[in-house]
Scaffold this motif. Structure first.
Motif, short mmCIF file in Angstrom:
data_model
loop_
_atom_site.label_atom_id
_atom_site.label_comp_id
_atom_site.label_asym_id
_atom_site.label_seq_id
_atom_site.Cartn_x
_atom_site.Cartn_y
_atom_site.Cartn_z
N ASP A 135 4.49 -5.84 -5.50
CA ASP A 135 4.41 -4.76 -4.54
C ASP A 135 2.94 -4.63 -4.13
O ASP A 135 2.07 -4.44 -4.98
N GLY A 136 2.67 -4.75 -2.84
CA GLY A 136 1.30 -4.72 -2.35
C GLY A 136 0.58 -3.43 -2.68
O GLY A 136 -0.63 -3.43 -2.96
N LYS A 137 1.29 -2.31 -2.66
CA LYS A 137 0.66 -1.02 -2.99
C LYS A 137 0.19 -1.01 -4.44
O LYS A 137 -0.88 -0.49 -4.74
N THR A 138 0.97 -1.60 -5.31
CA THR A 138 0.60 -1.66 -6.72
C THR A 138 -0.62 -2.54 -6.91
O THR A 138 -1.55 -2.19 -7.65
N VAL A 139 -0.64 -3.68 -6.26
CA VAL A 139 -1.81 -4.58 -6.36
C VAL A 139 -3.06 -3.87 -5.86
O VAL A 139 -4.10 -3.89 -6.52
N SER A 140 -2.95 -3.20 -4.73
CA SER A 140 -4.10 -2.47 -4.17
C SER A 140 -4.57 -1.36 -5.11
O SER A 140 -5.77 -1.20 -5.33
N LYS A 141 -3.62 -0.61 -5.66
CA LYS A 141 -3.96 0.49 -6.58
C LYS A 141 -4.70 -0.05 -7.80
O LYS A 141 -5.73 0.50 -8.20
N ILE A 142 -4.21 -1.14 -8.37
CA ILE A 142 -4.83 -1.71 -9.57
C ILE A 142 -6.19 -2.31 -9.24
O ILE A 142 -7.16 -2.13 -9.98
N PHE A 143 -6.28 -3.00 -8.09
CA PHE A 143 -7.57 -3.60 -7.71
C PHE A 143 -8.63 -2.52 -7.51
O PHE A 143 -9.78 -2.69 -7.92
N ASN A 144 -8.25 -1.41 -6.92
CA ASN A 144 -9.20 -0.33 -6.61
C ASN A 144 -9.39 0.66 -7.74
O ASN A 144 -10.17 1.60 -7.60
N LYS A 145 -8.72 0.43 -8.87
CA LYS A 145 -8.85 1.32 -10.01
C LYS A 145 -10.26 1.20 -10.57
O LYS A 145 -10.77 0.10 -10.75
#
Length: 126
Positions: A115-125
């Motif tokens: 899920d792209g939203k999950t990848v983005s959330k984790i990358f920006n954590k």
């Protein structure tokens, strides 16, 4: 990954009890604006998965036994998704310099599995 749309067509042709639901799904694929902009006869697996997820979310609003059964059928066409911990492990291992590099990597190697939203959330954590 095999062509998901063709898998759905094959399943529909071999399972009469699923013809109506899967026919509706195939019609939704033909009507989807993002798919129309590309090759509507051969949508990407990600496009098909996106439309399936949209149908599942719509069915959740109905909240009936029939909609639950429909969702079970639809969910079998969605490949098992990477977990948040798997995504986090990949991001840490690869040391991406930008979100663009990260998303490109996932799109190239894990199409339909994240899920792209999950990848983005984790990358920006932090």
């Amino acid at each position: 990954m095999n062509n998901l749309k063709q898998q759905i067509i094959d399943y529909r042709n071999n399972h009469n009890e699923s013809r109506l639901l899967l026919g509706t799904l195939l019609a939704e694929l033909d009507r989807d604006d993002k798919i129309k902009a590309g090759d509507f006869r051969n949508p990407s697996n990600n496009d098909v998965i996106r439309v399936i997820k949209k149908m599942i979310e719509s069915n959740k609003l109905i909240n009936s036994n029939e909609s639950l059964n429909e969702n079970k059928l639809l969910e079998q066409f969605i490949p098992k998704q990477l977990t948040e911990s798997q995504i986090e492990s990949i991001i840490k291992r690869e040391h991406f310099q930008s979100i663009k590099d990260c998303m490109g990597f996932f799109k190239e190697l894990y199409t339909g599995l994240y899920d792209g939203k999950t990848v983005s959330k984790i990358f920006n954590k932090p």
